[in-house]
Design a protein around this motif. Structure first.
Motif: not given
Length: 133
Positions: A67-89
């Motif tokens: 709510s404190l970030i401009t532009p409005a509607g901004t979200v955080y993207k989280l990506t989990y990764a395991i070494p040697g594997k493709a990152p998760a969606t």
């Protein structure tokens, strides 16, 4: 500042101690990699946060409430990764104003609606150093 946390485990329940977590701010405009702005603090939010994963597979990170970030509607993207594997969606979260701590599962949201299919495909494909995890 609100604290966001999660615990990462494998299907057998064991802790994913070598997992990497990547936290990216996703702008709610035509350019998903555009910076966000904390106007109250007069700061620009760029790049990526990489919280440490401990021996139990847990991580936590202080993140600015959306709510404190401009532009409005901004979200955080989280990506989990395991070494040697493709990152998760990637998954998307919206961080509330309250301090928390907040579990990732309670904060889930959709990617910004303004992302066109082409931009979303590019954004989802941008794992940058996630492959190097």
């Amino acid at each position: 500042m609100p604290v966001v946390q999660d615990t990462i485990v494998f299907p057998d329940g064991s802790a994913a101690v070598y997992a990497k977590v990547f936290v990216d701010l996703v702008a709610a405009d035509a350019d998903p990699q555009a910076p966000g702005y904390d106007l109250a603090a007069n700061e620009t939010i760029i790049s990526r946060a990489t919280p440490a994963v401990d021996s139990t597979g847990s991580w936590s990170k202080e993140l600015l409430a959306n709510s404190l970030i401009t532009p409005a509607g901004t979200v955080y993207k989280l990506t989990y990764a395991i070494p040697g594997k493709a990152p998760a969606t990637p998954i998307y979260v919206s961080v509330p104003d309250s301090v928390g701590p907040h579990e990732v599962g309670d904060l889930l949201t959709d990617a910004p609606a303004s992302l066109t299919p082409a931009a979303l495909t590019l954004h989802l494909a941008d794992t940058s150093d996630a492959h190097d995890a």
